[in-house]
Write an enzyme that holds these catalytic residues in place. Structure first.
Site, short mmCIF file in Angstrom:
data_model
loop_
_atom_site.label_atom_id
_atom_site.label_comp_id
_atom_site.label_asym_id
_atom_site.label_seq_id
_atom_site.Cartn_x
_atom_site.Cartn_y
_atom_site.Cartn_z
N SER A 104 75.82 -68.11 95.50
CA SER A 104 75.18 -69.27 94.89
C SER A 104 75.18 -70.42 95.88
O SER A 104 76.24 -70.91 96.28
CB SER A 104 75.92 -69.70 93.62
OG SER A 104 75.49 -70.98 93.19
N ASP B 289 63.93 -68.31 92.15
CA ASP B 289 62.99 -69.29 91.62
C ASP B 289 61.59 -68.72 91.42
O ASP B 289 60.79 -69.26 90.65
CB ASP B 289 62.90 -70.50 92.56
CG ASP B 289 64.13 -71.38 92.49
OD1 ASP B 289 64.89 -71.28 91.50
OD2 ASP B 289 64.35 -72.17 93.43
N GLN C 94 74.29 -73.43 95.28
CA GLN C 94 74.79 -74.65 94.64
C GLN C 94 76.31 -74.69 94.64
O GLN C 94 76.92 -75.72 94.95
CB GLN C 94 74.25 -74.76 93.22
CG GLN C 94 72.75 -75.02 93.16
CD GLN C 94 72.25 -75.13 91.73
OE1 GLN C 94 73.01 -75.10 90.76
NE2 GLN C 94 70.94 -75.29 91.59
N ARG D 32 58.97 -73.94 85.66
CA ARG D 32 58.48 -72.76 86.39
C ARG D 32 57.69 -71.82 85.47
O ARG D 32 56.76 -71.16 85.92
CB ARG D 32 59.65 -72.03 87.06
CG ARG D 32 60.32 -72.88 88.12
CD ARG D 32 61.18 -72.10 89.08
NE ARG D 32 61.96 -73.00 89.90
CZ ARG D 32 61.51 -73.64 90.98
NH1 ARG D 32 60.26 -73.46 91.35
NH2 ARG D 32 62.30 -74.44 91.66
N LYS E 109 68.99 -70.65 82.79
CA LYS E 109 68.26 -71.68 83.53
C LYS E 109 67.71 -72.70 82.53
O LYS E 109 68.22 -72.84 81.42
CB LYS E 109 67.15 -71.05 84.37
CG LYS E 109 67.66 -70.18 85.51
CD LYS E 109 68.27 -71.01 86.62
CE LYS E 109 68.58 -70.18 87.85
NZ LYS E 109 69.14 -70.99 88.95
N ARG F 275 69.79 -82.23 99.08
CA ARG F 275 70.90 -82.24 100.03
C ARG F 275 70.84 -83.42 100.98
O ARG F 275 71.87 -84.04 101.28
CB ARG F 275 70.92 -80.91 100.79
CG ARG F 275 71.38 -79.73 99.93
CD ARG F 275 70.97 -78.39 100.51
NE ARG F 275 71.57 -77.25 99.80
CZ ARG F 275 71.12 -76.77 98.65
NH1 ARG F 275 70.07 -77.33 98.06
NH2 ARG F 275 71.72 -75.74 98.08
#
Length: 449
Positions: free
Chosen positions: A174, A330, A176, A403, A357, A33
């Site tokens: 969300s 996450d 995003q 991940r 994902k 960001r």
């Protein structure tokens, strides 16, 4: 700019404890960001602690291709913002390259939608499989023209046009999608509003205010509501990025589960929308305490002390579902590992978005637990297991998912024998230092490259 390592496997051997103090890289969500918002501010922003993640550097390379100068200095970036309309057509055609980063593609699209030229943004094979319909819908309503493969997959061709303000109610929470709409709202004629069912990560709201955007938050019948006024020029900011709590999560898990551990993780982002993972663990009996809290740019940071602890589910079992899932999304892969060590039944539901994902994270995590000899029940939207279970060394297919690689490296420390993590270097997408940091804490023999 960090280099992404070539694909290789790494072997993890069972280990006794984690002790010491570490720093984790800068927060990825914040780094994405700040690179985007600073690039459209009017002047030079200095950013310290920027993430080492390959995903975040995909964002940096995109703004560079759009004509924004980004200087790299030891410990800092200088981003020479050119104002809201300072972007130019990508200097290296044919497309902006988001790499593996869904954050880059989804959020940058909000900025590209209002430019005075057409942009094409693409990514790797994994990113091309991830749906973009959630951003295409609101941007189209604002007046942008977007072409996508099969109507919802990358590459995206975005025809920049003057945007109109809209009132948009997102069907999902969300961060995003919210960020994409708010960034487009910087350019819209009027006040753009965004409503989501419940609050997702709020880094964008905090940062936009820091850069001078006219942003108001309120509550509505449909959920949290944000209103942003278009046309306000943004000011440059000197910004310090705190450590990434999603990266810290793997070390929090390992130190909690390995007996005799006592680990301090310094200067971690403790934004309330990101600390649900800690709350979940402490609710299960973990010993994670916060020290030295402070606030910068509206973001809370502090040190975490993690001591080993036995975990126990609630009577009748612990189920994580509903609104909390957005704030632990996450961490679900490492929660699959933690779940094998909890006394009692542990269940994750309402996490269906993990199917799309970097891998199908539900299936990949379930397969990995089973490969280690664990028992787990798979659902369309999650999984359940009962523990504690004994794990044995195995070969883990990561499916190129960073991940999964890191979560099941933690499992390798818990398992008897040796665990091979295939394509382990995919971890560099978010945490290039992961294995060297893990090796520094575990000593010789635990991590074999």
């Amino acid at each position: 700019m960090p280099e992404v390592a070539m694909s290789r496997s790494i072997r993890i051997n069972g280990h006794g404890s984690l002790r010491g103090a570490i720093n984790v890289p800068g927060d990825k969500s914040i780094s994405h960001r700040v690179a985007m918002i600073a690039s459209v501010a009017a002047g030079t922003s200095r950013v310290e602690g920027f993430a080492s993640s390959a995903d975040c550097w995909s964002t940096v390379e995109c703004v560079r291709r759009l004509g924004v100068s980004v200087e790299e200095h030891p410990g800092a970036l200088l981003i020479h913002g050119r104002g809201l309309y300072g972007y130019g057509p990508a200097s290296i055609p044919p497309a902006l390259d988001a790499g593996n980063s869904g954050s880059t593609m989804r959020m940058m699209s909000g900025l590209l939608a209002a430019q005075r030229f057409t942009s094409r943004i693409d990514g790797d094979d994994s990113l091309r499989r991830r749906p973009m319909g959630r951003i295409i819908e609101p941007l189209t309503k604002m007046g942008s023209i977007i072409s996508a493969r099969e109507g919802r997959f990358a590459p995206l061709e975005i025809q920049g046009r003057p945007l109109k303000a809209i009132d948009y109610a997102s069907p999902v929470a969300s961060a995003q999608v919210k960020t994409c709409v708010l960034l487009a709202g910087l350019y819209a004629d009027g006040i753009t509003t965004f409503v989501e069912p419940f609050t997702s990560r709020n880094h964008s709201e905090l940062m936009l205010r820091e850069f001078g955007a006219r942003l108001v938050s309120s509550e509505s019948e449909g959920g949290p509501r944000l209103s942003i006024e278009g046309g306000a020029e943004l000011r440059p900011v000197d910004y310090r990025v705190p450590g990434d709590i999603s990266s810290a999560a793997f070390f929090i898990a390992a130190a909690t589960l390995l007996p005799g551990s006592d680990l301090v993780i310094r200067r971690v982002c403790l934004n309330p929308s990101r600390t649900a993972f800690i709350d979940v663990l402490n609710g299960l009996g973990a010993r994670v305490t916060i020290q030295n809290m402070r606030t910068m740019h509206g973001e809370v940071a502090g040190d975490l002390r993690v001591e080993s602890a036995a975990l126990r589910a609630e009577p009748g079992g612990t189920t994580l579902s509903g609104s909390i899932i957005a704030n632990i999304i996450d961490e679900v892969p490492v929660l699959a590992v933690i779940g094998t060590q909890i006394e009692g039944r542990f269940e994750i539901r309402d996490a269906r978005e993990l199917r799309v994902k970097e891998s199908d994270r539900i299936r990949t995590a379930v397969d990995a637990v089973r490969a280690l000899g664990g028992e787990v029940e798979e659902f369309d939207d999650g999984f359940a297991m009962e523990g504690p279970q004994s794990l044995r060394g195995a070969t883990i297919e990561t499916k190129g998912d960073h991940r999964i690689a890191m979560a099941f490296s933690v499992a390798g420390l818990l398992a008897g024998g040796s665990t091979e993590i295939l394509d382990a270097d995919c971890a560099s997408v978010s945490f290039p230092e992961f294995y060297s940091l893990l090796s520094s804490l575990t000593g010789e023999g635990a991590v074999e490259r």
